[in-house]
Design an enzyme around this catalytic site. Structure first.
Site, PDB file in Angstrom:
ATOM      1  N   HIS A 138      41.501  11.611 -22.808  1.00 47.15           N
ATOM      2  CA  HIS A 138      42.388  12.647 -22.287  1.00 47.15           C
ATOM      3  C   HIS A 138      43.487  12.009 -21.443  1.00 47.15           C
ATOM      4  O   HIS A 138      43.430  10.816 -21.132  1.00 47.15           O
ATOM      5  CB  HIS A 138      41.614  13.646 -21.415  1.00 47.15           C
ATOM      6  N   LYS A 142      43.418  14.265 -16.061  1.00 48.36           N
ATOM      7  CA  LYS A 142      42.218  15.065 -16.331  1.00 48.36           C
ATOM      8  C   LYS A 142      41.221  14.900 -15.192  1.00 48.36           C
ATOM      9  O   LYS A 142      40.898  13.773 -14.789  1.00 48.36           O
ATOM     10  CB  LYS A 142      41.590  14.606 -17.645  1.00 48.36           C
TER      11      LYS A 142
END
Length: 243
Positions: A138, A142
């Site tokens: 990600h 995140k």
């Protein structure tokens, strides 16, 4: 519908853009700078809000849910990192005869991906020569690691593979036991979300990957859930919405 947004990060902004194209109005947006309060809920009630969508923070999810339940407004929650409080929230929903849809991922494609993983794992359950792992990537901002989606995938594998019983999220710290399922994470750049399940044998590997190109799928799924939950009561997941 009139919809209120809790949190206006990347996915919240996608919802704000997509909602009018589906015939909906955004009646209010609440963020850390403009938090939801009792008076804010009164304003939403006065404006006829029919659903709230939460992509906020783990710390604010449960208070937001409770305020919605008190006003009998259904809520769709895509925020992750709060699910240890789900039993408490279930009791609140039942007490208020309310409606909640929650998911770690509201992408329709991701939920088809979950089905494919479960089906593949059933085959590999009898093939002990294959090990399994999960890796997710990600964007660098995140907050939770592993992601909620990675934890959902890991749960599916542990349910289907009898030889896997424990999540291991720190495999880089040493050897991993046969009953442990390695779940690893990377945070880099602006990656929207990539998840890969690997079934690895001595002679060959099989990989199943879901890669989000943008956040439109998450936003569309959350709006679909907001439409679907109208007139319903109880606690639901995206699985109920899509299937």
């Amino acid at each position: 519908m009139n919809i209120a947004l809790f949190g206006c990060g990347h996915t919240g902004r996608e919802i704000e853009i997509l909602a009018p194209a589906r015939g909906h109005s955004i009646a209010g947006i609440f963020t850390s700078r403009n938090p939801l309060t009792e008076s804010g809920m009164a304003q939403l009630r006065a404006s006829g809000v029919q659903c709230c969508i939460d992509f906020s923070t783990p710390q604010t999810v449960v208070p937001n849910i409770l305020l919605c339940l008190r006003e009998h407004i259904p809520i769709v929650v895509g925020t992750t990192g709060w699910h240890e409080r789900l039993p408490e929230v279930r009791a609140l929903v039942e007490r208020h005869n309310g409606a909640l849809v929650h998911a770690s991922n509201f992408s329709a494609g991701a939920h088809i991906y979950f089905k494919l993983i479960a089906e593949a794992a059933r085959y590999f359950n009898t093939r002990s020569e294959f090990d399994a792992s999960v890796h997710e990537t990600h964007h660098r901002m995140k907050k939770d690691s592993p992601s909620g989606t990675a934890r959902t995938i890991a749960g599916i594998l542990i349910e289907q593979l009898e030889r896997k019983r424990v999540l291991r999220t720190d495999a880089s710290q040493g050897p991993i036991a046969p009953e442990e399922l390695s779940v690893s994470s990377a945070r880099v750049g602006s990656v929207f979300g990539t998840h890969t399940v690997t079934f690895s044998g001595e002679a060959e590997d099989i990989e199943l990957t879901h890669r989000a190109h943008n956040r439109k799928g998450f936003a569309a799924g959350a709006l679909t859930a907001a439409e679907w939950v109208q007139g319903r009561t109880g606690v639901f997941t995206a699985e109920d919405v899509f299937f």
